[in-house]
Design an enzyme around this catalytic site. Structure first.
Site, short mmCIF file in Angstrom:
data_model
loop_
_atom_site.label_atom_id
_atom_site.label_comp_id
_atom_site.label_asym_id
_atom_site.label_seq_id
_atom_site.Cartn_x
_atom_site.Cartn_y
_atom_site.Cartn_z
CG ASP A 35 -1.63 1.29 1.49
OD1 ASP A 35 -1.93 1.98 0.49
OD2 ASP A 35 -1.88 1.61 2.66
CG ASP A 39 -5.97 3.13 0.90
OD1 ASP A 39 -5.01 2.31 0.96
OD2 ASP A 39 -6.66 3.27 -0.13
CG ASP A 43 -1.55 1.61 -3.68
OD1 ASP A 43 -0.35 1.29 -3.88
OD2 ASP A 43 -1.90 2.40 -2.79
CG ASP A 112 -7.20 -12.03 -12.81
OD1 ASP A 112 -7.70 -13.00 -13.40
OD2 ASP A 112 -6.69 -12.11 -11.68
CG ASP A 216 -12.12 -15.29 -12.67
OD1 ASP A 216 -11.51 -15.86 -11.76
OD2 ASP A 216 -13.33 -15.00 -12.61
CD GLU A 275 -10.09 -19.55 -11.68
OE1 GLU A 275 -10.22 -19.68 -10.46
OE2 GLU A 275 -10.91 -18.96 -12.40
CG HIS A 336 -6.80 -15.20 -5.36
ND1 HIS A 336 -6.30 -15.84 -6.49
CD2 HIS A 336 -8.03 -14.78 -5.71
CE1 HIS A 336 -7.20 -15.77 -7.45
NE2 HIS A 336 -8.26 -15.15 -7.01
CG ASP A 337 -9.81 -18.25 -5.58
OD1 ASP A 337 -10.26 -17.25 -4.97
OD2 ASP A 337 -9.78 -18.33 -6.82
#
Length: 563
Positions: A35, A39, A43, A112, A216, A275, A336-337
Site C-alpha cells: 500500500d 489507506d 495499490d 486478470d 478467470d 483458470e 488467493h482462493d
C-alpha cells in the site's frame, strides 16, 4: 542493476523465446501486496515500489489480480469497467508506469481478465434491468422466465459456487443467472456483441503492452444447451464446487481459439493462462492445445495431499496429458482462493518443513511454476481473523469456508503491524503479531530462511540447463520418496544432470548421491556415497562420479554449494 535483472532484461528483449514454457510467475493479490497511500489497501504504486524485490527474488513475470473499477462485492472480480483502474488502486497512468518499470527490470506483466460475469453495476447490466424482457440489452446476459404457474420458481436447479440458487429474480419477474455472487451476473457468450466486446478489451490492454492474461473461470463462459436441470445426485467431484456439472462445456474452446489468434497477432509472445477447473487432466489439456491457450493452472497438483503416491501420480499424469498436446505443465502450491499450503501440509513446524521441501520439488519439475505472494516467506493461513473482517462472499456457502485467511497482507519490515505494508496505521485485514519474525527484511538477512531458500532455488533453476522445460526421468528410491533426474545441455553443449529427491515419509532415508549437493530444504549429511535425507526434506544435487565427503549442508538447510 543486479546480474539477474540484467540477464532478465536481455531475455525479455528477445523474440520467439517461448518464455512461458518454463517461466516462474509470481501472483500478486493487489489488495494485500503493498500500500503506497496509507489507506490500508494495496495499490499499483505499491506494487511498483516492490518490483526490485521481485526481480531479485528471481521470478520471470508477475500476475496481478483485478484492479478495474468495481463495487468490490468480490474484491475486484465483479468488474464495472474493463478499461480502467479503480481509484482505490491508482490510475491508468500508475499502471503504465508499473508496466514500464517492470519491463525495464526484465519482468513480464500478466493481468486478470474476468469474462464469465460482470458486476451488477456494469452499464450493460443496468441497461438490461431498465430495458425489460426480450430486449437486446437483456440478451447480453442470461435472463429467463421462472417456473411454476406464476414464474416464482428459478428456471432450473443450478447452484452458485458461493451457495444457494444461481438465479435471482428482478422486479419484472424474470430471473438472471449468476454462478457466483448475486452481484456477478453471467454474460451470454452466445451473443456476438459480448464476444466482440471482449476482443476489444483484450486489444486495449495488449496495446498498452501487457504480456498476457490470466483468464478467470475460463471453463465457465459457455453454458449447457437448454440450461437443463442437474439433479445433483452423484455430482461430487475430486475438485469440489469449482467443477460443477454445468462447467467445462466444449463450446469454451472456440472462444479460446479466437483469443489465441488475437494474442499471436501481437509481437513478444503474449500469453493466455486458463483458470480452468476440469474433472480430469485429459479435459484440462484441451485448454492448452496448440491453437488454444498457452497455460492452464494445474489444480490437480495443488489439491494433491502431502503423500508420495499422490504426488507422483499427479506429476506423471500431468506430464503425460500435457505432452499429448505439446504444452508445458504448470505447478502451483497456493493461490488467493485456497488455504495456504503451510497450513494444508500440517501447520506449525511440520507445515513449514514440508513447504520448504515442496518448493524444491515444484521448482525442479518440468514446465512453469506459480508462486503466490508470501509463500516465499513461509506464511501460513490466518485462521483467527475477527468476524468483522471476514467479508469473502464465499462464506455465504459455509461460514468456515472463507478465503480471507490466505489474503492477509504481506509483512515487509519492522516489528509491529502493518509491518511496512502501509505507511498508515493498519491494513484492510489485520496481520498477526508473530509475523514480525517472517518479514522480508528479517528473512533477507537470514541464510537459512524460507526467502533465502526461494532465492537460491530460483537462481539455480535459472542457471542450470537441466531445469525448466525438458524431460524428467524417475529413479528408484527408498519407500515414500520421490527421486527423479532432469537433464539438459549447457551453452557449450556439455550434458548436465540434476537429481531431485524428496522424503515424504516419517523415517530418515539414505539415497546414493553421486555429485555435489546444490541445495537442500533442511539439514542433510553425507555418509559414504549416500545422502542422508530426513523426513519431509528435499535436496538437489548435480549428478557426477562421486560425492565430496568433507562438507555438510548447514543446519538450517538453506545452504548452497558442495556437500
Amino acid at each position: 542493476m543486479t546480474q539477474h535483472t540484467a540477464d532478465a532484461s536481455a531475455r525479455a528483449a528477445g523474440s520467439g523465446t517461448r518464455w512461458w514454457r518454463d517461466a516462474v510467475i509470481y501472483q500478486i493479490y493487489i489488495r494485500s501486496f503493498a500500500d503506497s497511500d496509507g489507506d490500508g489497501v494495496g495499490d499499483l504504486p505499491g506494487i511498483r515500489s516492490r518490483l526490485p524485490y521481485l526481480a531479485d527474488l528471481g521470478v520471470d513475470a508477475v500476475w496481478i489480480t483485478p484492479f478495474y473499477p468495481s463495487p468490490m462485492a468480490d474484491f475486484g472480480y465483479d468488474v464495472a469497467d474493463y478499461r480502467g483502474v479503480d481509484p482505490i488502486f491508482g490510475t491508468l497512468e500508475d499502471f503504465r508506469a508499473l508496466l514500464d518499470e517492470a519491463h525495464e527490470l526484465g519482468l513480464r506483466v500478466i493481468v486478470d481478465l474476468v469474462p464469465n460475469h460482470t458486476s451488477d453495476r456494469h452499464p450493460w447490466f443496468q441497461e438490461a434491468l431498465a430495458a425489460g424482457p426480450g430486449s437486446p440489452a437483456r440478451d447480453r446476459y442470461i435472463f429467463r422466465d421462472g417456473r411454476g404457474p406464476d414464474g416464482s420458481l428459478p428456471p432450473n436447479d443450478w447452484e452458485s459456487v458461493f451457495g444457494g440458487s444461481a438465479w435471482t429474480r428482478v422486479a419484472d419477474g424474470q430471473w438472471y443467472l449468476h454462478l457466483f455472487a448475486v452481484e456477478q451476473p453471467d454474460l451470454n457468450w452466445d451473443n456476438p456483441e459480448v464476444r466482440a466486446e471482449f476482443e476489444d478489451v483484450l486489444r486495449f490492454w495488449l496495446d498498452l503492452g501487457v504480456d498476457g492474461f490470466r483468464i478467470d473461470v475460463a471453463h465457465g463462459m459457455v453454458k449447457a444447451e437448454g440450461l437443463p436441470d442437474v439433479g445433483w445426485q452423484g455430482q461430487a467431484t475430486m475438485l469440489g464446487d469449482n467443477v460443477l456439472p454445468y462447467f467445462d462445456q466444449d463450446g469454451v474452446h472456440e472462444i479460446h481459439r479466437s483469443w489465441r489468434r488475437l494474442l499471436d497477432s501481437y509481437p513478444g509472445e503474449r500469453i493466455g493462462v486458463a483458470e480452468a477447473w476440469a474433472p480430469t487432466p485429459e479435459r484440462l489439456a484441451r485448454y492448452v492445445r496448440p491453437d488454444e491457450l498457452h497455460q492452464a493452472f494445474n489444480f490437480h497438483y495443488l489439491v494433491a495431499d502431502w503423500d508420495y503416491r499422490a504426488k507422483r501420480e499427479v506429476i506423471a499424469e500431468s506430464l503425460r496429458t500435457a505432452e499429448l498436446v505439446g504444452a508445458p505443465t504448470t505447478w502451483v502450491l497456493s493461490n488467493h482462493d485456497v488455504k495456504r499450503h503451510v497450513t494444508r501440509y500440517g501447520g506449525g513446524e511440520l507445515g513449514l518443513r514440508r513447504a520448504r521441501a515442496a518448493a524444491l520439488l515444484m521448482l525442479a519439475l518440468p514446465g512453469s511454476a506459480y508462486i503466490y505472494q508470501g509463500e516465499e516467506l513461509g506464511l501460513a493461513e490466518v485462521l483467527d481473523l475477527p468476524d468483522e473482517y471476514r467479508r469473502d462472499p464465499q462464506r455465504a456457502r459455509d461460514p468456515e469456508d472463507g478465503r480471507d485467511g490466505c489474503r492477509v497482507p504481506i509483512p515487509w519490515s519492522g516489528d509491529a503491524p502493518p509491518f511496512g505494508f502501509s505507511p498508515g496505521p493498519s491494513s484492510w485485514l489485520p496481520m498477526p503479531e508473530h509475523w514480525r519474525e517472517l518479514t522480508a527484511e528479517r528473512q533477507s538477512a537470514d541464510p537459512d530462511s524460507m526467502l533465502t531458500l526461494y532465492r537460491r532455488a530460483l537462481a539455480i533453476r535459472r542457471e542450470h540447463p537441466a531445469l525448466g522445460d525438458g524431460p524428467l526421468r524417475w529413479q528408484a528410491g527408498p519407500p515414500e520418496t520421490l527421486v527423479f533426474t532432469r537433464e539438459g545441455a549447457s551453452d557449450d553443449g556439455a550434458e548436465r544432470s540434476l537429481v531431485c529427491a524428496v522424503n515424504m515419509g516419517d523415517r530418515t532415508v539414505r539415497i546414493p548421491a553421486f555429485g555435489p549437493l546444490l541445495l537442500a530444504s533442511g539439514p542433510v549429511r553425507i555418509e559414504g556415497e549416500c545422502l542422508v535425507l530426513p523426513p519431509d526434506t528435499a535436496a538437489w544435487w548435480e549428478r557426477g562420479e562421486s560425492v565430496p565427503r568433507q562438507r555438510t549442508a548447514p543446519e538450517g538447510g538453506g545452504g548452497q554449494g558442495g556437500a
